[in-house]
Each structure stands twice: as C-alpha cells, then as structure tokens.
Design a protein around this motif. Structure first.
Motif, short mmCIF file in Angstrom:
data_model
loop_
_atom_site.label_atom_id
_atom_site.label_comp_id
_atom_site.label_asym_id
_atom_site.label_seq_id
_atom_site.Cartn_x
_atom_site.Cartn_y
_atom_site.Cartn_z
N THR A 21 -61.06 74.45 -7.73
CA THR A 21 -61.91 75.28 -7.19
C THR A 21 -63.31 74.91 -7.39
O THR A 21 -64.08 74.98 -6.41
CB THR A 21 -61.55 76.96 -8.11
OG1 THR A 21 -60.45 77.29 -7.88
CG2 THR A 21 -62.77 77.80 -7.40
N SER A 22 -63.45 74.31 -8.46
CA SER A 22 -64.93 73.74 -8.52
C SER A 22 -65.13 72.44 -7.62
O SER A 22 -66.22 72.31 -7.04
CB SER A 22 -65.06 73.10 -10.32
OG SER A 22 -65.13 74.15 -11.11
N LEU A 23 -64.27 71.88 -7.42
CA LEU A 23 -64.30 70.71 -6.36
C LEU A 23 -64.65 71.56 -4.83
O LEU A 23 -65.39 70.71 -4.34
CB LEU A 23 -62.92 69.94 -6.20
CG LEU A 23 -62.63 69.07 -5.11
CD1 LEU A 23 -63.80 67.84 -5.08
CD2 LEU A 23 -61.26 68.37 -5.11
N MET A 24 -63.86 72.27 -4.79
CA MET A 24 -64.09 73.03 -3.26
C MET A 24 -65.43 73.43 -3.31
O MET A 24 -66.07 73.57 -2.21
CB MET A 24 -63.10 74.18 -3.09
CG MET A 24 -61.59 73.89 -2.76
SD MET A 24 -61.31 73.28 -1.23
CE MET A 24 -61.39 74.90 -0.37
N GLN A 25 -66.06 74.15 -4.21
CA GLN A 25 -67.33 74.75 -4.25
C GLN A 25 -68.55 73.54 -4.12
O GLN A 25 -69.41 73.80 -3.56
CB GLN A 25 -67.64 75.43 -5.49
CG GLN A 25 -66.76 76.83 -5.56
CD GLN A 25 -66.90 77.48 -6.99
OE1 GLN A 25 -67.25 76.65 -8.03
NE2 GLN A 25 -66.59 78.71 -7.19
N THR A 26 -68.48 72.65 -4.93
CA THR A 26 -68.96 71.34 -4.87
C THR A 26 -69.23 70.67 -3.45
O THR A 26 -70.33 70.41 -2.67
CB THR A 26 -68.90 70.17 -5.82
OG1 THR A 26 -68.88 70.84 -7.01
CG2 THR A 26 -69.63 69.06 -5.81
N ALA A 27 -68.22 70.56 -2.81
CA ALA A 27 -67.91 69.85 -1.25
C ALA A 27 -68.65 71.12 -0.39
O ALA A 27 -69.49 70.72 0.33
CB ALA A 27 -66.79 70.15 -1.06
N SER A 28 -68.49 72.29 -0.67
CA SER A 28 -69.21 73.13 0.36
C SER A 28 -70.39 73.28 0.05
O SER A 28 -71.20 73.38 1.25
CB SER A 28 -68.57 74.71 0.02
OG SER A 28 -69.25 75.60 0.66
N PHE A 29 -71.10 73.05 -1.15
CA PHE A 29 -72.35 72.92 -1.26
C PHE A 29 -73.12 71.83 -0.68
O PHE A 29 -74.26 71.67 -0.16
CB PHE A 29 -72.85 72.93 -2.57
CG PHE A 29 -74.15 72.74 -3.32
CD1 PHE A 29 -75.11 73.88 -2.56
CD2 PHE A 29 -74.68 71.80 -4.13
CE1 PHE A 29 -76.58 74.00 -3.06
CE2 PHE A 29 -75.96 71.91 -4.14
CZ PHE A 29 -77.00 72.68 -3.95
N ALA A 30 -72.37 70.65 -0.88
CA ALA A 30 -72.61 69.45 -0.30
C ALA A 30 -72.92 69.52 1.19
O ALA A 30 -73.81 68.83 1.92
CB ALA A 30 -71.83 68.10 -0.55
N ARG A 31 -71.85 70.05 1.97
CA ARG A 31 -72.00 70.25 3.36
C ARG A 31 -73.32 71.05 3.85
O ARG A 31 -74.03 70.85 4.76
CB ARG A 31 -70.64 71.00 4.03
CG ARG A 31 -69.36 69.92 3.71
CD ARG A 31 -68.38 70.79 4.59
NE ARG A 31 -68.05 72.03 4.34
CZ ARG A 31 -67.28 72.37 3.34
NH1 ARG A 31 -66.67 71.38 2.46
NH2 ARG A 31 -67.20 73.52 2.76
N TYR A 32 -73.54 72.16 2.86
CA TYR A 32 -74.68 73.03 3.38
C TYR A 32 -76.16 72.16 3.34
O TYR A 32 -76.83 72.36 4.17
CB TYR A 32 -74.71 74.12 2.36
CG TYR A 32 -75.88 74.98 2.40
CD1 TYR A 32 -75.79 76.27 3.45
CD2 TYR A 32 -77.02 74.95 1.71
CE1 TYR A 32 -76.81 77.03 3.80
CE2 TYR A 32 -78.19 75.80 1.80
CZ TYR A 32 -78.08 76.83 3.03
OH TYR A 32 -79.31 77.60 2.86
N CYS A 33 -75.92 71.32 2.39
CA CYS A 33 -77.32 70.69 2.02
C CYS A 33 -77.23 69.66 3.44
O CYS A 33 -78.36 69.26 3.81
CB CYS A 33 -77.31 69.72 0.79
SG CYS A 33 -77.51 70.91 -0.70
#
Length: 404
Positions: free
Chosen positions: A129-141
């Motif tokens: 879940t933390s991995l998915m959140q980090t990936a989502s944040f990186a895409r947003y940036c």
C-alpha cells in the motif's frame, strides 16, 4: 524444631533416589547445554548460498503499468519479483507455492493481495500500500512539473536520532521476564501438588500415627516443604544455570540471537531466585496444609483446587499486565504475598521500583511464609489423626486459634 534435619534428609533422599526425577533433570540439562554449543561446530548463521534459496518470491501482475521496477525493489529489497501475465497466473503461483504472495494491480489506486496462509506478522499488504501511494505521488509530481525529490525531502526530511535509555528497556527485557514468570508458575504447580500428595499419603497409609509420636508436626511439614524447595532449586539451577552459562560461552557463535531470552542481567537473576523461592515456599506450605485436610489422595483436588485457582488468577493477571509494570495493578500485586513472587520480579526487570519497595515486598513475603508455615503446622498437627471426610480449611484454622 526437633528432628527437622532428619525429616529434611529423608525427604531429600526420596527426591534424589527417584530415578525419573534424576534422569529427567540430567537428560534435559545435558541436551539443553549441548544445544547451546551447536553453533560452535556448525555454521548455522553464516551467510552462504542457502540464503539465496530462502529468498522470498512475490508474483506481480501490474495491469495498469503504474509501478516502476526500481521502486518495487526499493520497497521489497532482497526479494525476487516474478512478473505474471494475468491475475489467474498470480493466484496459481501462490496456490502452488511457487510464490510466497502475489499482487494484482488493477488501477493506480487499487490492487488485490493473494497469500495462501497469512501469518500474524504479515505486513506485505501494508508495505505494498505504501508502494502504491509513493508511486501515485511520483506520478502527480511528474504530471505537474514538480520536483519529486525536493518535495519528498521537504515533507519527510531525514531525521537522525540517538536513543538514551536512562532506566530499563522493556522491549529487550520482556521475553526473559515472561519466560521466568511461566517457569516459577510451573514449579509451584508441579512441586506443590507433590507436597500435598506426600502429606495425604502418610495419612492414608496410617504412617502418620507413628511419625507424630517421634517428631513434631512442625518438623514434618517444614522438612517436606523445604526439601521440595531444595529439589526444585537443584533441578532449575542445573538446567537453567547450565543453559545460561553455556550460552554466554557460545554467545558470539549465536550472534546474540538469543539475547532477548538468555542474556539475563545478574540482578534480575538474583531477584528471580529470591522472590521465586519465596513464592514457592509460600504456596508449598499452603499445599501442605491442603494435603493435611484430607485422608485420601483422590480428595486432594477438593481442597487444593482453591490454591490452584489463586495461582492461576495471579498468573494470568501478571502476564496480562506485564507490559505495564508501573501500572496500579502491578504495584498493588507486587506487595501481596500471593502475587509478589512474580509481580515484583516483573517490575524489577521491566519497570521502575525503588530499593525500599523491593525490601518491603520481600519482608512481607518472608513474614507471610512464616505465618502460613506456622498455621499450616498447627493444622497439620490437629488433622493428623483425623480420618474420613475432608476437613474444611476455615474449620481447621478456627480450631487452631481456639486452642491457642
């Protein structure tokens, strides 16, 4: 106490002449000590090719293609990630034990987790879940021309901390404290019943009629109880002492892996010995008193059941409160003779306690032992020639004090 040494010697000889007692003590002790030397001769913890064979394997089907490989490796280091072509393949790999767990990513914010048997300490789903959140944040940036690294550093700067424990480390001391509480509980139950049975057997075969004419009831009861204490001390000392000493000798070969259980500070062991022995004597006299109230061994449970109930209540109360050694319940129970043998020991090992509190608690325990021993000897004396139905404890105690 007249003939006390004679009774004590006789009871001790019965213990040490018991083949099952001696064989079991020596055999368990030797095997446990030998186990501590195994890493010295076999490379149990060395880094070798076996570590690669034990590496975890996770199956992954990323339908949306939202997880960069380098990010996956960062969250699951030292893990083999096996790419799957479909969700069914992930499920099949997990079912056939070809993968320890599996993940199916169905959207940038949704995934399914597959595992065959989930253990209590399984944290893979939380990590993913933390991995998915980090990936989502990186895409947003990336989509908004933001510097991911700078924002991440601002939101979660690297913090350096130094831990200074001024008192006790409860997490480090928990397991050996837990184990020693269980150990003294087992000794009280085991030897307490043996003492009660020995007292009752003398009444059932009428040998008590001869014994009371040649020695005092106080010598008889104190001899039996102290002999049981010495026998248990020998058994525990040989096994536990041998294991602790042999572990210290081979500690470097174990890499400190059993420190949480076997690397016990000297002051904790001394406290355990004093309060453990005190608690044993307290309950041993109670068991001896209970054994004197009946004339047949099959009736022991009718009287000893109350003592066992108290022991069980104290046992579970301390174990449930052991992680809160400075709480009110532990403070109160550490001064009661019924529970101080384990509660005060737990407070010393894991909490904050003053020397004055330890001394007061131990004095209360010693005085309680003497009091129970005195009353038990009187009950033993008054009930030695009483046969038939079990005598109720309150009637026996009333009779003792009425005579005095």
């Amino acid at each position: 106490m007249k003939n006390f040494s004679t009774v004590l010697g006789f009871e001790l000889r019965n213990y040490f002449k018991n083949k099952s007692y001696m064989i079991l003590t020596i055999l368990i002790g030797i095997l446990a000590i030998a186990a501590m030397f195994i890493p010295r001769f076999f490379n149990l913890f060395g880094e070798d090719e076996g570590d690669a064979e034990n590496q975890s394997t996770y199956a992954l089907y990323d339908e949306s293609g939202v997880l960069p490989e380098e990010l996956i490796q960062a969250f699951f280091p030292g893990t083999t990630i096996q790419a799957a072509a479909s969700a069914e393949e992930v499920k099949s790999l997990v079912e056939n034990a070809e993968a320890d767990a599996g993940f199916v990513v169905t959207s940038p914010t949704e995934y399914q987790y597959y595992v065959f048997n989930k253990s209590m300490g399984d944290s893979d789903s939380m990590i993913f879940t933390s991995l998915m959140q980090t990936a989502s944040f990186a895409r947003y940036c990336s989509d908004n021309n933001l510097q991911y690294g700078e924002i991440q550093q601002a939101m979660a700067p690297e913090i350096t901390s130094t831990e200074n424990i001024l008192g006790k480390d409860s997490g480090e001391n928990f397991w050996y404290c837990y184990a020693l509480v269980i150990l003294v509980f087992m000794l009280i139950i085991l030897y307490g019943v043996m003492i009660a049975t020995a007292v009752t057997q003398e009444k059932s075969n009428r040998s008590i009629e001869v014994l009371v004419t040649s020695t005092s009831s106080t010598s008889l009861l104190f001899g039996k109880v102290i002999a049981g204490a010495l026998a248990s001390l020998f058994q525990v000392g040989f096994i536990l002492g041998g294991v602790l000493l042999s572990y210290e000798i081979n500690r470097s070969f174990w890499g400190g892996r059993l420190d949480f259980l076997l690397h016990i500070p000297a002051e904790v062991l001394i406290t355990f010995a004093l309060f453990g022995l005190g608690g044993f004597l307290f309950y041993a006299f109670l068991y001896g008193m209970m054994g004197a109230l009946v004339s047949k061994t099959e009736d022991i449970n009718k009287t000893a059941g109350n003592v066992q109930m108290i022991i069980m209540v104290v046992y579970f109360l301390v174990l449930f409160q052991i992680q809160n050694p400075d709480g009110m319940i532990m403070k109160v129970t550490s001064f009661l003779p019924f529970s101080s043998y384990s509660a005060m020991f737990a407070r010393i090992a894991m909490g904050s306690v003053t020397l004055a509190e330890v001394i007061i608690s131990f004095l209360i325990l010693v005085l309680s032992i003497l009091g129970v021993g005195y009353v038990g000897a009187k009950v033993y004396r008054s009930s030695t020639l009483r046969y038939g139905n079990p005598l109720k404890l309150r009637h026996a105690i009333k009779g003792v004090f009425r005579k005095n």
